[in-house]
Design an enzyme around this catalytic site. Structure first.
Site, PDB file in Angstrom:
ATOM      1  N   ASN A   9       0.830  -1.219   0.000  1.00 28.56           N
ATOM      2  CA  ASN A   9       0.000   0.000   0.000  1.00 28.56           C
ATOM      3  C   ASN A   9       0.859   1.261   0.000  1.00 28.56           C
ATOM      4  O   ASN A   9       0.332   2.372   0.072  1.00 28.56           O
ATOM      5  CB  ASN A   9      -0.996   0.007   1.167  1.00 28.56           C
ATOM      6  N   ASP A  39      -4.191  -2.574  -0.091  1.00 27.35           N
ATOM      7  CA  ASP A  39      -4.073  -2.766   1.346  1.00 27.35           C
ATOM      8  C   ASP A  39      -4.476  -4.187   1.717  1.00 27.35           C
ATOM      9  O   ASP A  39      -5.351  -4.775   1.072  1.00 27.35           O
ATOM     10  CB  ASP A  39      -5.010  -1.776   2.043  1.00 27.35           C
ATOM     11  N   ALA A  68       4.581  -7.487   4.656  1.00 24.56           N
ATOM     12  CA  ALA A  68       3.878  -6.247   5.004  1.00 24.56           C
ATOM     13  C   ALA A  68       3.547  -6.227   6.486  1.00 24.56           C
ATOM     14  O   ALA A  68       2.784  -7.064   6.966  1.00 24.56           O
ATOM     15  CB  ALA A  68       2.582  -6.145   4.180  1.00 24.56           C
ATOM     16  N   ALA A  69       4.122  -5.283   7.203  1.00 26.25           N
ATOM     17  CA  ALA A  69       3.844  -5.149   8.636  1.00 26.25           C
ATOM     18  C   ALA A  69       4.423  -3.831   9.114  1.00 26.25           C
ATOM     19  O   ALA A  69       5.362  -3.311   8.513  1.00 26.25           O
ATOM     20  CB  ALA A  69       4.484  -6.288   9.420  1.00 26.25           C
ATOM     21  N   TYR A 114       4.519  -5.168  19.304  1.00 27.23           N
ATOM     22  CA  TYR A 114       5.041  -5.609  18.003  1.00 27.23           C
ATOM     23  C   TYR A 114       5.353  -7.105  18.040  1.00 27.23           C
ATOM     24  O   TYR A 114       4.913  -7.879  17.175  1.00 27.23           O
ATOM     25  CB  TYR A 114       6.291  -4.793  17.635  1.00 27.23           C
ATOM     26  N   LEU A 169      20.203   1.430  13.800  1.00 34.27           N
ATOM     27  CA  LEU A 169      21.552   1.887  14.133  1.00 34.27           C
ATOM     28  C   LEU A 169      22.422   2.151  12.895  1.00 34.27           C
ATOM     29  O   LEU A 169      22.980   3.247  12.767  1.00 34.27           O
ATOM     30  CB  LEU A 169      22.224   0.841  15.044  1.00 34.27           C
ATOM     31  N   ASP A 183      15.316  -2.680  25.568  1.00 32.49           N
ATOM     32  CA  ASP A 183      16.454  -3.267  24.846  1.00 32.49           C
ATOM     33  C   ASP A 183      17.124  -4.355  25.683  1.00 32.49           C
ATOM     34  O   ASP A 183      17.744  -4.064  26.699  1.00 32.49           O
ATOM     35  CB  ASP A 183      17.511  -2.193  24.546  1.00 32.49           C
TER      36      ASP A 183
HETATM   37  N1  UDP Z   1      20.903   2.028  18.994  1.00 31.27           N
HETATM   38  C1  UDP Z   1      21.657   3.102  19.494  1.00 31.27           C
HETATM   39  N2  UDP Z   1      21.465   4.336  18.945  1.00 31.27           N
HETATM   40  C2  UDP Z   1      20.575   4.576  17.942  1.00 31.27           C
HETATM   41  C3  UDP Z   1      19.819   3.480  17.418  1.00 31.27           C
HETATM   42  C4  UDP Z   1      20.008   2.216  17.971  1.00 31.27           C
HETATM   43  O1  UDP Z   1      22.465   2.938  20.404  1.00 31.27           O
HETATM   44  O2  UDP Z   1      20.445   5.734  17.505  1.00 31.27           O
HETATM   45  C5  UDP Z   1      21.102   0.693  19.555  1.00 31.27           C
HETATM   46  C6  UDP Z   1      19.844   0.063  20.101  1.00 31.27           C
HETATM   47  O3  UDP Z   1      19.660   0.450  21.450  1.00 31.27           O
HETATM   48  C7  UDP Z   1      20.138  -1.426  19.937  1.00 31.27           C
HETATM   49  C8  UDP Z   1      21.023  -1.490  18.685  1.00 31.27           C
HETATM   50  O4  UDP Z   1      21.519  -0.158  18.501  1.00 31.27           O
HETATM   51  O5  UDP Z   1      20.886  -1.899  21.022  1.00 31.27           O
HETATM   52  C9  UDP Z   1      20.257  -1.902  17.447  1.00 31.27           C
HETATM   53  O6  UDP Z   1      19.106  -1.105  17.359  1.00 31.27           O
HETATM   54  P1  UDP Z   1      18.158  -1.080  16.085  1.00 31.27           P
HETATM   55  O7  UDP Z   1      17.077  -0.082  16.373  1.00 31.27           O
HETATM   56  O8  UDP Z   1      18.989  -0.886  14.864  1.00 31.27           O
HETATM   57  O9  UDP Z   1      17.571  -2.543  15.988  1.00 31.27           O
HETATM   58  P2  UDP Z   1      16.744  -3.424  17.073  1.00 31.27           P
HETATM   59  O10 UDP Z   1      17.774  -4.265  17.769  1.00 31.27           O
HETATM   60  O11 UDP Z   1      16.024  -2.509  17.978  1.00 31.27           O
HETATM   61  O12 UDP Z   1      15.839  -4.234  16.215  1.00 31.27           O
END
Ligand code: UDP
Length: 330
Positions: free
Chosen positions: A32, A50, A73-74, A140, A189, A283
């Protein structure tokens, strides 16, 4: 074989669609474009629609003689799933049930489903095997687990054949430079660190350095999108009616946030200022796959091993497309 990729204009879905097309499959994309990009889908293969539009789905499946579905798709922003769970249950659960219904109506009995290591929540044993208890810690993760459960029930009752592929951290870009990662907003990241290298951001914020890991920053298992795509194709070929596969897709090796930033410095030649800030809620210290079952079951082997080649492929894409896809209005 004719395959419909839902979400095939999104990040993982578009890489899978391209690898399928290159491997000789007849591929259609159903998207979509709420987050996907028209330019990411193989040309002339996009059906804009959709998941809630059951009639359009049935028509897409029937008129193109589809044999199997890959369902990408999610919505996938963990933080947003906490603040707006309705959006996630509606799209990821209700939308997927609509897809499964359309498949039954159209007589399509095979699906490869994008699941996630987020279904494990806070794992007790790392590297994580498929036997680890699935106890998500955010909506999620729950939406993905609900669909894993539904597919198992549909397999039992209706003979659906499925593969639930639990991804770790999808990363990197197509080796031919054609497509790559372009989220809006970007929260991941590697693209954020590369944005600093490109001068689009001033610094990268490290979310906590007091975790129980060697350098105190979180460890994740980064897996290249083309390796994910390859595993999807191999899984598709293994699916049997009435049966399900549940497989982790990771490399089995972890990289810390500091290691990722350092790899980005080495690959780009830029200094990349970093600053430690508070932890991001939810995390876990370390998420690394034991992917031996996928290796054995699928005869699959990731080609990108170690964080540096993954960063190199991502950097090639970001340098060539500093603004991402040129279709922001889509
Ligand atoms: N992370 C970070 N700074 C950022 C984005 C992510 O330190 O600006 C860390 C985040 O806390 C995690 C790792 O990088 O430990 C991977 O995060 P990402 O969001 O890429 O993937 P996720 O593991 O959440 O699916």
């Amino acid at each position: 074989m004719k395959v419909l990729c839902t979400g095939g204009a999104g990040y993982v879905g578009s890489h899978a669609a391209w690898v399928l097309a290159r491997s000789g499959y007849d591929v259609w994309v159903f998207d979509n474009l709420s987050y996907g990009h028209r330019a990411a889908a193989p040309e002339g293969r996009l059906i804009e629609g959709d998941l809630m539009d059951g009639e359009l789905l049935v028509d897409a499946l029937k008129s193109n003689d589809i044999d199997a579905v890959m369902h990408f798709a999610a919505f996938a922003y963990v933080g947003e799933s906490v603040t707006d769970p309705a959006k996630y249950y509606q799209n990821n659960v209700v939308g997927t049930l609509s897809l499964l219904d359309a498949m039954r109506t159209a007589g399509v009995g095979k699906i490869v489903f994008s699941s996630t290591c987020a279904t494990y929540g806070l794992p007790e044993i790392v590297p994580i095997t498929e036997k680890e208890k699935q106890a998500p810690i955010n909506p999620y993760g729950y939406t993905k687990l609900v669909i894993e459960r539904a597919m198992a029930d549909y397999a039992h009752a209706y003979g659906l054949g499925f593969a639930a592929l639990r991804y770790f951290n999808a990363s990197g870009a197509a080796s031919d430079g054609s497509i790559g990662e372009d989220h809006d907003p970007e929260t991941h990241l590697i693209p954020l660190v590369l944005d600093v290298a490109l001068g689009k951001r001033k610094e990268i914020l490290i979310f906590g350095d007091d975790y129980d890991t060697p350098d105190g920053t979180c460890i994740r298992d980064y897996i290249h999108v083309e390796d994910l795509a390859d595993a999807h194709i191999k899984a598709l070929e293994k699916i049997e009616p009435g049966q399900g596969l549940h497989l982790n897709l990771g490399t089995g090796a972890g990289a810390s946030v500091q290691e990722v930033i350092q790899a980005c410095r080495e690959v780009t030649g830029h200094e990349i200022p970093a600053r430690v800030v508070d932890r991001r809620p939810g995390d876990p210290d370390m998420l690394v796959a034991d992917a031996s079952l996928a290796r054995k079951t699928l005869g699959w082997e990731p080609k990108f091993v170690g964080i540096k080649p993954i960063v190199e492929s991502a950097w090639a894409w970001h340098q060539a497309h500093p603004q991402g896809f040129d279709d922001r209005d889509n």
